[in-house]
Design an enzyme around this catalytic site. Structure first.
Site, PDB file in Angstrom:
ATOM      1  N   ASP A 106       0.847  -1.189   0.000  1.00  0.00           N
ATOM      2  CA  ASP A 106       0.000   0.000   0.000  1.00  0.00           C
ATOM      3  C   ASP A 106       0.889   1.247   0.000  1.00  0.00           C
ATOM      4  O   ASP A 106       1.787   1.369   0.847  1.00  0.00           O
ATOM      5  CB  ASP A 106      -0.880  -0.001   1.253  1.00  0.00           C
ATOM      6  CG  ASP A 106      -2.300   0.446   0.951  1.00  0.00           C
ATOM      7  OD1 ASP A 106      -3.246  -0.226   1.364  1.00  0.00           O
ATOM      8  OD2 ASP A 106      -2.432   1.496   0.257  1.00  0.00           O
ATOM      9  N   ASP A 219      -2.956   4.745  -2.523  1.00  0.00           N
ATOM     10  CA  ASP A 219      -4.046   5.264  -1.707  1.00  0.00           C
ATOM     11  C   ASP A 219      -4.485   6.656  -2.177  1.00  0.00           C
ATOM     12  O   ASP A 219      -3.653   7.560  -2.292  1.00  0.00           O
ATOM     13  CB  ASP A 219      -3.538   5.346  -0.259  1.00  0.00           C
ATOM     14  CG  ASP A 219      -4.624   5.697   0.723  1.00  0.00           C
ATOM     15  OD1 ASP A 219      -5.560   4.902   0.842  1.00  0.00           O
ATOM     16  OD2 ASP A 219      -4.546   6.767   1.351  1.00  0.00           O
ATOM     17  N   GLU A 273      -6.198   3.902  -6.339  1.00  0.00           N
ATOM     18  CA  GLU A 273      -7.497   4.121  -5.705  1.00  0.00           C
ATOM     19  C   GLU A 273      -7.951   5.525  -6.074  1.00  0.00           C
ATOM     20  O   GLU A 273      -7.282   6.501  -5.728  1.00  0.00           O
ATOM     21  CB  GLU A 273      -7.432   3.980  -4.182  1.00  0.00           C
ATOM     22  CG  GLU A 273      -8.807   4.153  -3.543  1.00  0.00           C
ATOM     23  CD  GLU A 273      -8.771   4.389  -2.047  1.00  0.00           C
ATOM     24  OE1 GLU A 273      -7.830   5.035  -1.566  1.00  0.00           O
ATOM     25  OE2 GLU A 273      -9.669   3.909  -1.339  1.00  0.00           O
ATOM     26  N   HIS A 346     -11.304  -2.986   3.077  1.00  0.00           N
ATOM     27  CA  HIS A 346     -11.232  -2.603   4.490  1.00  0.00           C
ATOM     28  C   HIS A 346     -12.009  -1.325   4.785  1.00  0.00           C
ATOM     29  O   HIS A 346     -12.161  -0.944   5.964  1.00  0.00           O
ATOM     30  CB  HIS A 346      -9.765  -2.431   4.888  1.00  0.00           C
ATOM     31  CG  HIS A 346      -9.115  -1.311   4.147  1.00  0.00           C
ATOM     32  ND1 HIS A 346      -8.882  -1.338   2.779  1.00  0.00           N
ATOM     33  CD2 HIS A 346      -8.700  -0.095   4.558  1.00  0.00           C
ATOM     34  CE1 HIS A 346      -8.345  -0.201   2.399  1.00  0.00           C
ATOM     35  NE2 HIS A 346      -8.225   0.579   3.455  1.00  0.00           N
ATOM     36  N   ASP A 347     -12.465  -0.647   3.720  1.00  0.00           N
ATOM     37  CA  ASP A 347     -13.231   0.598   3.901  1.00  0.00           C
ATOM     38  C   ASP A 347     -14.722   0.403   3.703  1.00  0.00           C
ATOM     39  O   ASP A 347     -15.487   1.374   3.788  1.00  0.00           O
ATOM     40  CB  ASP A 347     -12.789   1.639   2.859  1.00  0.00           C
ATOM     41  CG  ASP A 347     -11.395   2.139   3.091  1.00  0.00           C
ATOM     42  OD1 ASP A 347     -10.751   2.545   2.117  1.00  0.00           O
ATOM     43  OD2 ASP A 347     -10.933   2.101   4.259  1.00  0.00           O
TER      44      ASP A 347
END
Ligand code: ISL
Length: 589
Positions: A106, A219, A273, A346-347
């Protein structure tokens, strides 16, 4: 358009791969501190290998004070103590590569932690690091401003709101100015206008690539370039919302520079993302098209369908809404670029609770959603626990939540009186909170689901006594085994190429219950048909929508979440009925 053939395929390993996302904090704890760790992932390498995944996306494991569970990085080149050591990480990488599983890390470079040495040094206005961040004067000309943030009741530099609620600016007494933070106050935004920042990031990326990783998940990478009203003015001249930072004016320049400096000469995978909604396809192809800097992207169009204005508000959505979102992306990147297909991470809440039915039809709907993820055109993502149909958690009090994106807005709303009581918004929080995805993996039916011998950092779902890996692997009809069948079909069968590269053509685009589509590559045709309803639904192949005669086609059942009984095998391809939440994959010949 003529059906593509295998000659038209622009092959890439990351297009043919299945990606499994590990949120290490909740995956497997080996030292009893109640937090998952890297040795815990190493313990499960054979599990991942048997599941058959090809790439691991590892959420941040870097040194962090965990204001946002690792997305507030204090040192990009060290491992968070709770997760283990760099030696542990090296062993993990070797263990994955020994099993032909790749690792993407990440990359969180829109912001750092406020405990990163860059920010600590930046608070000295004479330091070279001061301009690594975005400092601006506040405003005193705001009528009616009553909150105290700076001297003489100064107001923040503009009216931007953080993604986590409250102003997107924090006042620093030592500097006497405000700094921008689009997320939490402990996540100051980096100033990408500063070439020194870009160089630091590119050097760090090289450092990780030199260690042998296979790419990055980037991210909120489309937030890096802020609008000139903020970058060129102090205080900023604009009072619009911070959405202007999405796909900002220099974003393509910055990512092209990153690509040229770090990625261009390597066979690595870059997943961007892209926060926001409704990105146009020209912009999407500029990111992930033939000349784009990235391999593929995550958009948010489907995971924002049910979003209300705040974390406890939910909008209703229909199958037509969901299908329209995916149609736009399937057709938009059909000829150039590449999609990523995810329904949870995870969000996001657990996909079976959000898009399926986590009650009576939990198994059927979890398998149907997996079928969707694996048979649309794009790289499929499995978020940890989806493979056993883990559900949302029955949160009952604010104290059970851990996530800054849930706790901050709720505390602010209760304090301001915008919300009378937690119970008034509990239902919405149960549906939407990111913490639903962050409860520990349910390995077995023992205490704490086999996740930890200690006190878990967040609640373990009580349904782990029935929903757990051990039980799933012993049940050949489980969701777990169905994922295995999908992975085999996509990765290692005579229909793999059409599943990965075949053209997508939707059928009956306004069917209220059933989503069907054809995947075509050369002479190979697959029919995927998914009943999103809790009742039987009729569907068919409209002659006018296809370039073949449905009456002439044989439908060979390749996979069904109801098994290969007569109802699924003995069908007239032209028209048939589907049971509640029934998914079928046919080869048409
Ligand atoms: O938009 C959201 C959900 O639909 C937010 O939960 C989330 O902030 C957004 O998806 C961006 O996420 C990324 O950046 C955040 C971090 O909290 C998330 O975990 C990360 O995935 C800030 O780094």
């Amino acid at each position: 358009m003529a059906a593509p053939t295998t000659d038209d395929i622009d092959r890439a390993w990351w297009k043919e791969s299945v990606i499994y996302q590990i949120y290490p904090r909740s995956f497997n704890d080996t030292d009893g501190d109640g937090v998952g760790d890297i040795p815990g992932i190493i313990e499960k390498l054979d599990y991942l290998d048997e599941l058959g995944v090809d790439i691991i996306w590892l959420n941040p494991v870097y040194e962090s004070p965990n204001a946002d569970n690792g997305y507030d990085i204090a040192d990009y080149q060290s491992i968070m103590d709770e997760f283990g050591t760099m030696d542990d990480w090296e062993r993990l990488l070797d263990g994955l590569h020994d099993r032909d599983i790749k690792l993407i890390m990440d990359l969180v470079v829109n912001h750092t932690s406020d405990e990163h040495e860059w920010f600590v040094n930046a608070r000295d206005v004479d330091s070279e690091y001061h301009d690594y961040y975005i400092w601006r004067h506040g405003r005193t000309d705001v009528d009616g401003f009553t909150g105290h943030h700076g001297p003489e009741d100064e107001a923040p530099p503009n009216e931007w709101e953080s993604f986590f609620g409250g102003p997107a600016w924090a006042y620093d007494e030592e500097v006497g100015k405000w700094y921008l933070h689009l997320f939490d106050e402990k996540q100051p935004d980096l100033n990408w206008e500063n070439p020194a920042v870009r160089e630091e990031v590119f050097d760090m990326m090289e450092w990780w690539l030199d260690k042998g990783i296979d790419g990055f998940r980037m991210d909120v990478i489309n937030l890096l370039s802020k609008p000139p009203e903020v970058t060129d003015h102090d205080p900023p001249t604009n009072t619009s919302q911070m959405w202007d930072s999405i796909d900002g004016p220099r974003i393509h320049e910055f990512l092209d520079e990153m690509h040229e400096a770090v990625l261009d000469d390597k066979d690595v995978f870059a997943l961007g993302e892209m926060i926001g909604q409704g990105m146009d396809m020209e912009t999407a192809r500029r990111y992930v098209g033939a000349d784009g800097p990235l391999s593929t992207l995550f958009h948010f169009d489907h995971v924002l369908l049910d979003h209300g204005g705040v974390i406890w508000e939910t909008n209703e959505w229909t199958l037509n809404d969901l299908r329209d979102v995916f149609n736009r992306w399937q057709y938009g990147l059909a000829d150039e670029g590449w999609n990523s297909i995810y329904l949870s991470n995870h969000d996001q809440p657990r996909l079976v609770s959000r898009f399926g039915n986590d009650g009576e039809y939990r198994e059927e709907s979890a398998k149907l959603l997996a079928t969707l993820i694996f048979t649309l055109r794009g790289t499929p993502y499995i978020f940890q626990g989806a493979e056993i149909g883990m559900t949302n958690y029955p949160f009952d009090s604010l104290e059970e939540f851990r996530d800054v994106e849930t706790v901050n807005p709720v505390e602010n709303a209760l304090e301001s009186g915008a919300v009378d009581s937690f119970d008034d918004i509990k239902h919405g929080l149960r549906q939407n909170s990111r913490d639903n995805a962050r409860t520990p993996i349910q390995w077995d039916d023992s205490d704490n689901a086999g996740f930890t011998d200690g006190e878990p950092w967040i609640g373990v779902n009580p349904n782990h006594d029935e929903i757990n890996v051990e039980a799933a692997r012993q049940d050949e009809d489980s969701i777990w085994h169905y994922y295995r069948e999908l992975i085999d079909l996509r990765s290692d069968s005579d229909v793999s190429d059409v599943m990965v590269y075949g053209r997508y053509d939707v059928l009956i685009n306004d069917h209220e219950e059933v989503w069907s589509y054809i995947r075509t590559l050369g002479d190979e045709r697959l029919l995927i048909t998914l009943n999103f309803a809790e009742w039987e639904s009729h569907t068919w192949i409209p002659e006018e929508e296809v370039d073949f005669d449905p009456q002439e086609m044989e439908a060979e059942l390749l996979l069904s979440n109801y098994g290969d009984d007569e109802r699924a095998t003995d069908v007239d391809a032209a028209a048939f009925d589907l049971r509640p939440w029934e998914a079928r994959v046919y080869r048409l010949t």
